[in-house]
Write a protein that holds these residues in place. Sequence first.
Motif, PDB file in Angstrom:
ATOM      1  N   SER A  57       0.766  -1.254  -0.062  1.00 48.12           N
ATOM      2  CA  SER A  57      -0.033   0.038   0.014  1.00 48.12           C
ATOM      3  C   SER A  57       0.702   1.204  -0.028  1.00 48.12           C
ATOM      4  O   SER A  57       0.747   2.243  -0.754  1.00 48.12           O
ATOM      5  CB  SER A  57      -0.965  -0.082   1.274  1.00 48.12           C
ATOM      6  OG  SER A  57      -1.784  -1.193   1.163  1.00 48.12           O
ATOM      7  N   SER A  61       1.030   3.652  -3.094  1.00 46.29           N
ATOM      8  CA  SER A  61       0.404   5.123  -3.092  1.00 46.29           C
ATOM      9  C   SER A  61       1.434   6.144  -3.505  1.00 46.29           C
ATOM     10  O   SER A  61       0.876   7.267  -3.790  1.00 46.29           O
ATOM     11  CB  SER A  61       0.111   5.164  -1.517  1.00 46.29           C
ATOM     12  OG  SER A  61       1.595   5.436  -0.947  1.00 46.29           O
ATOM     13  N   LEU A  67      -4.812   6.465  -4.955  1.00 48.62           N
ATOM     14  CA  LEU A  67      -4.520   6.349  -3.603  1.00 48.62           C
ATOM     15  C   LEU A  67      -3.660   7.791  -3.038  1.00 48.62           C
ATOM     16  O   LEU A  67      -2.776   7.817  -3.658  1.00 48.62           O
ATOM     17  CB  LEU A  67      -3.643   4.936  -3.129  1.00 48.62           C
ATOM     18  CG  LEU A  67      -4.278   3.696  -3.506  1.00 48.62           C
ATOM     19  CD1 LEU A  67      -3.119   2.665  -3.356  1.00 48.62           C
ATOM     20  CD2 LEU A  67      -5.493   3.285  -3.040  1.00 48.62           C
ATOM     21  N   SER A  92      -5.654   1.389  -9.141  1.00 54.48           N
ATOM     22  CA  SER A  92      -4.871   1.008  -7.925  1.00 54.48           C
ATOM     23  C   SER A  92      -5.585  -0.457  -7.780  1.00 54.48           C
ATOM     24  O   SER A  92      -5.248  -1.067  -6.577  1.00 54.48           O
ATOM     25  CB  SER A  92      -5.349   1.870  -6.682  1.00 54.48           C
ATOM     26  OG  SER A  92      -6.744   1.822  -6.623  1.00 54.48           O
ATOM     27  N   ARG A 427      -3.192   0.098   5.790  1.00 53.67           N
ATOM     28  CA  ARG A 427      -4.100  -0.922   4.760  1.00 53.67           C
ATOM     29  C   ARG A 427      -5.479  -0.246   4.772  1.00 53.67           C
ATOM     30  O   ARG A 427      -6.192  -0.481   3.718  1.00 53.67           O
ATOM     31  CB  ARG A 427      -4.040  -2.236   5.350  1.00 53.67           C
ATOM     32  CG  ARG A 427      -2.627  -2.897   4.495  1.00 53.67           C
ATOM     33  CD  ARG A 427      -2.732  -4.445   4.780  1.00 53.67           C
ATOM     34  NE  ARG A 427      -2.393  -4.970   6.135  1.00 53.67           N
ATOM     35  CZ  ARG A 427      -2.238  -6.242   6.294  1.00 53.67           C
ATOM     36  NH1 ARG A 427      -2.365  -7.104   5.336  1.00 53.67           N
ATOM     37  NH2 ARG A 427      -2.053  -6.621   7.698  1.00 53.67           N
ATOM     38  N   VAL A 430      -6.104   2.031   1.877  1.00 50.57           N
ATOM     39  CA  VAL A 430      -6.525   1.581   0.627  1.00 50.57           C
ATOM     40  C   VAL A 430      -8.052   1.440   0.284  1.00 50.57           C
ATOM     41  O   VAL A 430      -8.399   1.887  -0.787  1.00 50.57           O
ATOM     42  CB  VAL A 430      -5.577   0.398   0.562  1.00 50.57           C
ATOM     43  CG1 VAL A 430      -6.016  -0.103  -0.933  1.00 50.57           C
ATOM     44  CG2 VAL A 430      -3.981   0.639   0.700  1.00 50.57           C
TER      45      VAL A 430
END
Length: 503
Positions: A57, A61, A67, A92, A427, A430
């Motif tokens: 993640s 990102s 994200l 994503s 997480r 996300v």
Amino acid sequence: MQERLSPDPRTAPQHDVRLETSRTPRTVPWLVILCVVFVALQCLLVVPGTGLGWDESIYTSQVSRDLPTAFLSAPRARGISYLVAPIAAFTSSATALRIYLAVLSGPGLFLALSAWRRLLPVGVLAAAGALFSTLWITLYYAPQVMPNVWTAFGALAATGCFLRAAGDRTDRKALAGMAAGIAVVALMRPPDAVWLAVGLGILSLAVRRWRRPAILLVILAGVVAGSLEWVVEAYTHYGGLSARLHRASEIQGGMGWHMAVDDQVRSLDGRVLCRPCDVPWRDPVTAVWWFLLPLVVAAGSVVAVRSRRAATVVVPIVVAGAMAVPYLFLIDYAAPRFLLPTYALLALPAADCLRRLVSGSAGRLRPLGALAVVAVLTGHLAVQYGVLNRVTEGNRHMRREYQKVAAQLHTLGLRPPCLISGHMDVRISVYTGCVTRETAGADTSITPAGVVAAARRLPVGVMVAPHDRPPAYARSWREVTLTKSSRFRGHRVYLPPAQHRSR
């Protein structure tokens, strides 16, 4: 010893041009088939339904269109983010990222093995690739937004090119390949590149015929080229290279003498991160191959020495050992992915041993040896598949749980643009689309006052684990217990007063 380590003139390309051309038709199809199977196994066993992990993640990102950018802590490098940028710029989706990386890993493995085509027989290369690519660790991490498999590919290619350049002063392609391989490692994980350079540098200085300034300069150039961005970022974001290294050491628990060999062994049963690794060794059968590997490598070394190509085993063993040092002796926790470069390199002498057991010195099939190898490898693959299945199922379950938590948080008003801090925030961000910021720990990127100030402008949630107390600034906020997810039952989210969350 120096002469024994030098490449056998009979295998050096400048002495027999026909060797390269005669091997090409046979080598390429076998390696291509191996790499296609490698990609197919990932797409069948790992890709479907798995979600982005914590580290993934963060890396995704950095370049994702969708994200919010997470904080990049001092030890991390941006190499894997650059690798996924072409697809992350459009989506994503974890599945899209997985397929993209799985497809790329096929050519990656092919190029890494191809660096050895003038040094080792096709059977050894194919067997080494098969041994490495069927480990559950390799299959699980190859399609992930994680740098370790690519570090392994770079180290394997750089080592093969080093051996070619050492034996043939006219092989400029080998020098370029060595620089490129080291640069890939440095781009992905700068400290790994340093240990790779140490291993190759020691070998170059130890063997008189290999003491060439060009080789040492290429090693240095590869490290500098790959780590340049990381070093520049150290001065622009972390207060200098020394400060970044110091902070990276703190985050990793303090670099120093730590016996982590037993931690690595325990992690082989499917623990993607064993920190702290004070857990019981619950499934010893998953580590049988780990204890057999040194014996098989030693036997492969004997085979290579008798075949007058000692360098093809001594070099990868030395480099593998150098790259394993920090993860076995300098940190106090374990993750099985850390040793992927070591496994990739040790697969070469291990494959040499298995080939001799199957075919013998004259190339004739040994029925009993072949039967024994097939039986052992069948059991080994069954264990690897069992661990891989357990790990991937755990990932899929975790993805569903995060989706449930995100749905509940959305009903509480945490919708983009929003901010999440606290336990497991990376997480969760996300799935919620919220930016993540931490007030403490490795990913410290905001102050408590900053969180309070943000709550005046946008929805904010502070995640707290069961039995933990909320941070002082959030104790007067509204507490909501998460109930939609069994994995997060008992977790709480603290929300600022309604008037501060209004938009």
